[in-house]
Structure formats: C-alpha cells, structure tokens
Design a protein around this motif. Structure first.
Motif: not given
Length: 338
Positions: A33-35, A74, A77, A81, A84, A112-113, A115
């Motif tokens: 869930g991250e980038v 970015v 990812t 995710v 993106w 990611a939420r 962005l």
C-alpha cells in the motif's frame, strides 16, 4: 550491499526550530500500500511547527521526520498498489501521520492513498502548495457545512494559506466574505483573493455584522480561545463557527446562554483525506475551480534545501511569524528543469 541513503530533515528532541537537523537517513523500500517518491517541493504547514514542539495531535516518535504534503514523482510501488506507476507526477496530501510518512526528504515512502494526480500547468512549488488549503476549506464549507451563493462568511487570521483559500472558495461560490487580520498590510492581497471587506484587530459583533450586511452564516476561525464568544455574537440563527486552529494558545470556551442558536465545532483535514468518497468529491470541486481559473495555489515564499539546515530553520521561524503574507510557504527540495 550498501543501503541507499537520502538527505532528510529530522529532530531528536522537541522544541524550537533550532532542534531541526539535516541528516542522511536510510531509504527503505515501499511496503504494501505504499509508494516511493522523488520529492520536488514540500508545502509547509503550521502542523509541522506543532509536531516539532510536541503539541500536535500525533506525538512525535523520536528521532522524527516532518511533513505531509509535497509535489513528487513516483519511483516505485509496493505490493498491492494499483493505479500508479514509476514516472507518474503526483501530489502527496496529508492523509497519514508524520511519524509514518514524513516528506521533508529527497526521497520518501508515502501511502498510496495519499496520492493525487498532479494538475496540469502547475510548477513544483504550486503543486506542493495546492491541496491542503483547498481540501480543508472544501471540507469546512461544502462537507461540514454547505455554503451557498449569497451566504455570509467570516474568515479569521485570514493572511495564511487556509484563509487565502477560503476567500478564493467564497468568491468561487458567490459568498460574501469578510477577512479578519491583525493589521492592514495585506488588505489588497486579501481583497484580490476574494474578500469583500478586510477588518483589523478584534472587531466586535456589530462591526462584523455591518461589514457582512447581516449575521454570519459561517465563521472559519483559526484562533480559538475566548474570542470565539465574540464571533458567535456576530452570527445569524442556525449559523456555524468552525474552529480549525488554535493560534490564540488559549482554551476555547463553549459560549453560554443568550446567543442565537449556533453550531460550534472543530475540524481537521483528515475528515476529508481519510474518506475516499469524500476526498473524491473535494478533488472534483478543486479541479473544476482550477480548470475555470477561480481557484489557484498561492505560494507565499520559497525556501531551498540546497541552502542547508539554515533554510529549514528559517522556514519554520517564518511559519510562526506574524509577518507572513497570504498563501503557503514552500520548501524546495531540489531544482529541476521541466
């Protein structure tokens, strides 16, 4: 294999701007869930001052980073995710704790939420300064309360990023807005942003009502403290006073009997950024205003990380200064050609 590191601003104890340090810190890979992003410019907010002091909603876990809003690209990812990809130009909005995803750094790992796609036509500083003010104001004027054309609005401590955005939104909606500031140094800029009138000092209820042409339908108050009682007296029946800051440093009392019925509440931007459906409505509103030219980021001043920790200290001193002009200060992380 050597773990890559990046320049980042951190603090190892709470206190004034002098506790800030520019350090090299390890860069971790994005988790689920991250980038990972390349940070271009950071929008500076009063919340970072309070976080550094240890007086914010989230207590810092030391050593702590800073920042929750930036323009970025970015880089990679994490698992799970979607939507993106590396190379996407994005804005990071305040949707998680600074303990988890600080952005005062050359590169950062963010949720990611948090962005949003970067709107076209904005430079790095403008993209970094855009979302927090507009999302906060939308949340107060279209979500918590629904302002309509012809309504009357009071904005206190209006010479900052939230105040300037509130005046833009008022003009966009056809709302009669009165800005309240310490003095008249920035009166012209506030009128340009959308204020029908600019009052200085601590105007009384009668003066506010006269400038409004009647009782206020909504007050957006950044100060809190005993002055809220005076603002309530300036309201029409059924109005709302939303306290979104505590610049007075004093407790905010619940006004006693003898006033028109008024709804008094607090507000935080995470009421918008923490709910995907609400955020989608706020984003659509902002993009429509940007496209129509009625809403725009207001960059008040740019500090440059390439000038070292002194620039970051100066930026935090500026955040606490009463001499700020309307708009948001920005910390540029690195120059780049576009």
């Amino acid at each position: 294999m050597t773990t890559p590191s990046v320049r980042a601003v951190r603090f190892h104890e709470t206190g004034g701007p002098e506790v800030l340090r520019l350090e090299r810190v390890p860069l971790r890979d994005p988790g689920p869930g991250e980038v990972q992003v390349q940070v271009h410019a950071v929008g500076l907010n009063r919340s970072e001052v309070n976080f550094r002091r240890g007086t914010y909603l989230d207590r810092p876990v030391l050593p702590a980073g800073l920042g929750s809003e930036c323009s970025a690209t970015v880089l990679s990812t994490g698992p799970g995710v979607t939507g993106w990809a590396p190379g996407d130009e994005v804005c990071v909005i305040p949707a998680s704790s600074q303990n988890e995803h600080p952005v005062y750094a050359e590169r950062a790992v963010v949720a990611a939420r948090s962005l949003l796609a970067r709107p076209p036509g904005l430079d790095d500083a403008g993209a970094a300064a855009l979302w927090m003010p507009l999302l906060t104001v939308w949340g107060m004027t279209r979500h918590a309360v629904r302002l309509r054309e012809g309504d009357r609005l009071v904005v206190t401590s209006a010479a900052n990023s939230i105040g300037a955005a509130a005046l833009q939104v008022a003009r966009h909606l056809g709302v009669h807005a009165v800005a309240v500031v310490v003095d008249d140094r920035h009166a012209a800029a506030l009128r340009s942003a959308g204020a029908a009138a600019v009052l200085t000092g601590a105007p009384g209820p009668a003066q506010l009502r006269e400038a409004l042409g009647g009782g206020a339908d909504l007050v957006l108050d950044a100060d809190g403290g005993p002055g809220v009682e005076r603002l309530v007296r300036a309201c029409a029946p059924g109005a709302a006073v939303i306290v979104h800051g505590g610049l007075s440093g004093e407790p905010t009392p619940l006004p006693s009997a003898g006033y028109a019925p008024v709804w008094l509440r607090r507000f935080h931007v995470r009421e918008v950024t923490g709910d995907p459906a609400v955020l989608a409505r706020a984003e659509a509103f902002a993009r429509a205003g940007l496209g129509g030219g009625t809403l725009a980021p207001l960059v008040e001043r740019v500090f440059d990380l390439d000038d070292g920790i002194a620039a970051v200290v100066a930026a935090h001193e500026h955040l606490e200064s009463p001499d700020r002009a309307p708009g948001k200060p920005v910390l540029r992380i690195a120059q780049r050609s576009r």
